[in-house]
Scaffold this active site. Structure first.
Site, mmCIF file in Angstrom:
data_model
loop_
_atom_site.group_PDB
_atom_site.id
_atom_site.type_symbol
_atom_site.label_atom_id
_atom_site.label_comp_id
_atom_site.label_asym_id
_atom_site.label_seq_id
_atom_site.Cartn_x
_atom_site.Cartn_y
_atom_site.Cartn_z
ATOM 1 N N LYS A 14 3.272 0.878 -2.165
ATOM 2 C CA LYS A 14 4.034 0.950 -3.420
ATOM 3 C C LYS A 14 3.877 2.325 -4.079
ATOM 4 C CE LYS A 14 1.815 -2.583 -5.232
ATOM 5 N NZ LYS A 14 0.900 -2.899 -4.100
ATOM 6 N N ARG A 86 2.043 -8.654 -12.161
ATOM 7 C CA ARG A 86 1.209 -9.207 -11.093
ATOM 8 C C ARG A 86 0.955 -10.689 -11.287
ATOM 9 N NH1 ARG A 86 -1.472 -4.163 -9.440
ATOM 10 N NH2 ARG A 86 -3.032 -4.484 -7.856
ATOM 11 N N ARG A 120 -7.466 4.679 3.362
ATOM 12 C CA ARG A 120 -6.874 5.367 2.194
ATOM 13 C C ARG A 120 -7.900 6.288 1.544
ATOM 14 N NH1 ARG A 120 -3.709 2.152 -2.473
ATOM 15 N NH2 ARG A 120 -5.672 0.983 -2.710
ATOM 16 N N ARG A 164 -9.168 -8.887 -3.366
ATOM 17 C CA ARG A 164 -7.870 -8.455 -3.916
ATOM 18 C C ARG A 164 -6.731 -9.157 -3.201
ATOM 19 N NH1 ARG A 164 -8.193 -2.412 -3.040
ATOM 20 N NH2 ARG A 164 -6.139 -2.288 -3.977
HETATM 21 P P1 ADP Z 1 -0.217 0.462 -2.770
HETATM 22 O O1 ADP Z 1 0.186 1.374 -3.916
HETATM 23 O O2 ADP Z 1 0.823 -0.568 -2.453
HETATM 24 O O3 ADP Z 1 -1.586 -0.132 -2.909
HETATM 25 P P2 ADP Z 1 -0.428 2.980 -1.252
HETATM 26 O O4 ADP Z 1 0.885 3.658 -1.513
HETATM 27 O O5 ADP Z 1 -1.616 3.524 -1.945
HETATM 28 O O6 ADP Z 1 -0.285 1.376 -1.457
HETATM 29 O O7 ADP Z 1 -0.672 3.011 0.343
HETATM 30 C C1 ADP Z 1 -1.863 2.460 0.917
HETATM 31 C C2 ADP Z 1 -2.321 3.387 2.050
HETATM 32 O O8 ADP Z 1 -1.385 3.329 3.128
HETATM 33 C C3 ADP Z 1 -2.437 4.866 1.679
HETATM 34 O O9 ADP Z 1 -3.516 5.435 2.393
HETATM 35 C C4 ADP Z 1 -1.099 5.464 2.143
HETATM 36 O O10 ADP Z 1 -1.219 6.843 2.475
HETATM 37 C C5 ADP Z 1 -0.776 4.610 3.359
HETATM 38 N N1 ADP Z 1 0.663 4.341 3.536
HETATM 39 C C6 ADP Z 1 1.596 4.189 2.563
HETATM 40 N N2 ADP Z 1 2.799 3.901 3.101
HETATM 41 C C7 ADP Z 1 2.609 3.855 4.455
HETATM 42 C C8 ADP Z 1 3.473 3.582 5.571
HETATM 43 N N3 ADP Z 1 4.781 3.310 5.397
HETATM 44 N N4 ADP Z 1 2.922 3.616 6.816
HETATM 45 C C9 ADP Z 1 1.610 3.887 6.998
HETATM 46 N N5 ADP Z 1 0.752 4.157 5.996
HETATM 47 C C10 ADP Z 1 1.243 4.134 4.734
HETATM 48 P P1 AMP Z 2 -3.788 -1.059 -7.931
HETATM 49 O O1 AMP Z 2 -4.003 0.414 -8.133
HETATM 50 O O2 AMP Z 2 -2.389 -1.476 -8.237
HETATM 51 O O3 AMP Z 2 -4.251 -1.508 -6.568
HETATM 52 O O4 AMP Z 2 -4.710 -1.796 -9.013
HETATM 53 C C1 AMP Z 2 -6.106 -1.645 -9.004
HETATM 54 C C2 AMP Z 2 -6.755 -2.706 -9.892
HETATM 55 O O5 AMP Z 2 -6.337 -2.536 -11.252
HETATM 56 C C3 AMP Z 2 -6.408 -4.160 -9.563
HETATM 57 O O6 AMP Z 2 -7.207 -4.694 -8.526
HETATM 58 C C4 AMP Z 2 -6.651 -4.845 -10.911
HETATM 59 O O7 AMP Z 2 -8.032 -5.017 -11.159
HETATM 60 C C5 AMP Z 2 -6.143 -3.802 -11.896
HETATM 61 N N1 AMP Z 2 -4.686 -3.960 -12.186
HETATM 62 C C6 AMP Z 2 -3.693 -3.085 -11.875
HETATM 63 N N2 AMP Z 2 -2.499 -3.541 -12.289
HETATM 64 C C7 AMP Z 2 -2.738 -4.751 -12.863
HETATM 65 C C8 AMP Z 2 -1.908 -5.748 -13.450
HETATM 66 N N3 AMP Z 2 -0.572 -5.602 -13.552
HETATM 67 N N4 AMP Z 2 -2.511 -6.876 -13.918
HETATM 68 C C9 AMP Z 2 -3.832 -7.045 -13.845
HETATM 69 N N5 AMP Z 2 -4.679 -6.166 -13.296
HETATM 70 C C10 AMP Z 2 -4.144 -5.020 -12.803
#
Ligand code: ADP
Ligand code: AMP
Length: 207
Positions: A14, A86, A120, A164
């Site tokens: 995302k 969420r 990551r 998570r």
């Molecule tokens: P989210 O915001 O949904 O938690 P991230 O954007 O931080 O996910 O992505 C999670 C990990 O996967 C990061 O290390 C990112 O660089 C990697 N990543 C993101 N999109 C892709 C993809 N399409 N294919 C492979 N790796 C990806």
């Molecule tokens: P994220 O960066 O989206 O993976 O979020 C990291 C952490 O922040 C989550 O595991 C939650 O503890 C908190 N968090 C982020 N967004 C929300 C949300 N919309 N509602 C509740 N907790 C959140």
């Protein structure tokens, strides 16, 4: 301009796709995870409250999240919500202060998100997201954008990732049916390279 919600499990990509969509489509990118991490880093009262929940992989309470997001909503600019809502309560709360025009669900398997989260790395200065396997920085351990040191998020360690994912299945996955029922949901296969995910999401946004 449209308000768009990005839905998907932790590690779905995302934040990665949102950063590029914000640059190329002019969205205001609202990542509640990033906002909370900034509050924790600045040790504000909100950060102090959120820290324990985040370290355990639990959700920060809905009222706290809703009041944080409400302050950022600007009617003039399209917003890309990343990691919010969420819970069903957050989705209902959001409707009281902003309209949701489209919801993009990034579909990816549990095995793939676990793989992605274990590799990551994030910049501890600017928050840019990397991956040791799929998106390594040019110089090991150093952010391409600002030169800051790259670190592993505490909540990307395996025990917290498992929690998570459980929380996602219980509290967030019901949002898929919620938005589907409203005719707002678009599913995008996200188990493919970032460029392909970006192009697929862009197509939906232009439609
Ligand atoms: P989210 O915001 O949904 O938690 P991230 O954007 O931080 O996910 O992505 C999670 C990990 O996967 C990061 O290390 C990112 O660089 C990697 N990543 C993101 N999109 C892709 C993809 N399409 N294919 C492979 N790796 C990806
Ligand atoms: P994220 O960066 O989206 O993976 O979020 C990291 C952490 O922040 C989550 O595991 C939650 O503890 C908190 N968090 C982020 N967004 C929300 C949300 N919309 N509602 C509740 N907790 C959140």
């Amino acid at each position: 301009m449209k308000n768009v919600v990005l839905l998907g499990p932790p590690g779905a990509g995302k934040g990665t796709v949102a950063a590029r969509l914000a640059r190329e489509f002019g969205f205001l990118h609202v990542s509640t995870g990033d906002l909370l991490r900034e509050e924790v880093a600045r040790n504000t009262p909100l950060g102090q409250l959120a820290k324990g929940y985040m370290e355990r992989g639990e959700l920060v309470p809905d009222e706290v999240i809703l009041s944080m997001v409400r302050q950022l909503v600007d009617a003039k600019k399209g917003i890309l919500f990343d990691g919010f809502p969420r819970t069903l309560a957050q989705a209902e709360g959001l409707e009281r202060f902003a309209e949701v025009d489209l919801v993009i669900f990034l579909e990816v398997s549990r095995e793939e998100v676990v793989r992605r989260l274990s590799s990551r790395r994030v910049c501890s200065r600017c928050g840019a997201v990397y991956n040791l396997v799929t998106k390594p920085p040019k110089a090991e351990g150093i952010c391409d954008l600002c030169g800051g040191p790259l670190v592993q998020r505490e909540d990307d360690k395996p025990e917290v990732v498992a929690r998570r994912f459980e929380v996602y299945m219980k509290d967030s996955a019901p949002l898929i049916a919620y938005y589907e029922k409203r005719g707002l949901l678009q599913r995008i296969k996200a188990d493919r390279p970032p460029e392909e995910v970006f192009q697929a999401v862009s197509e939906v946004l232009r439609a």
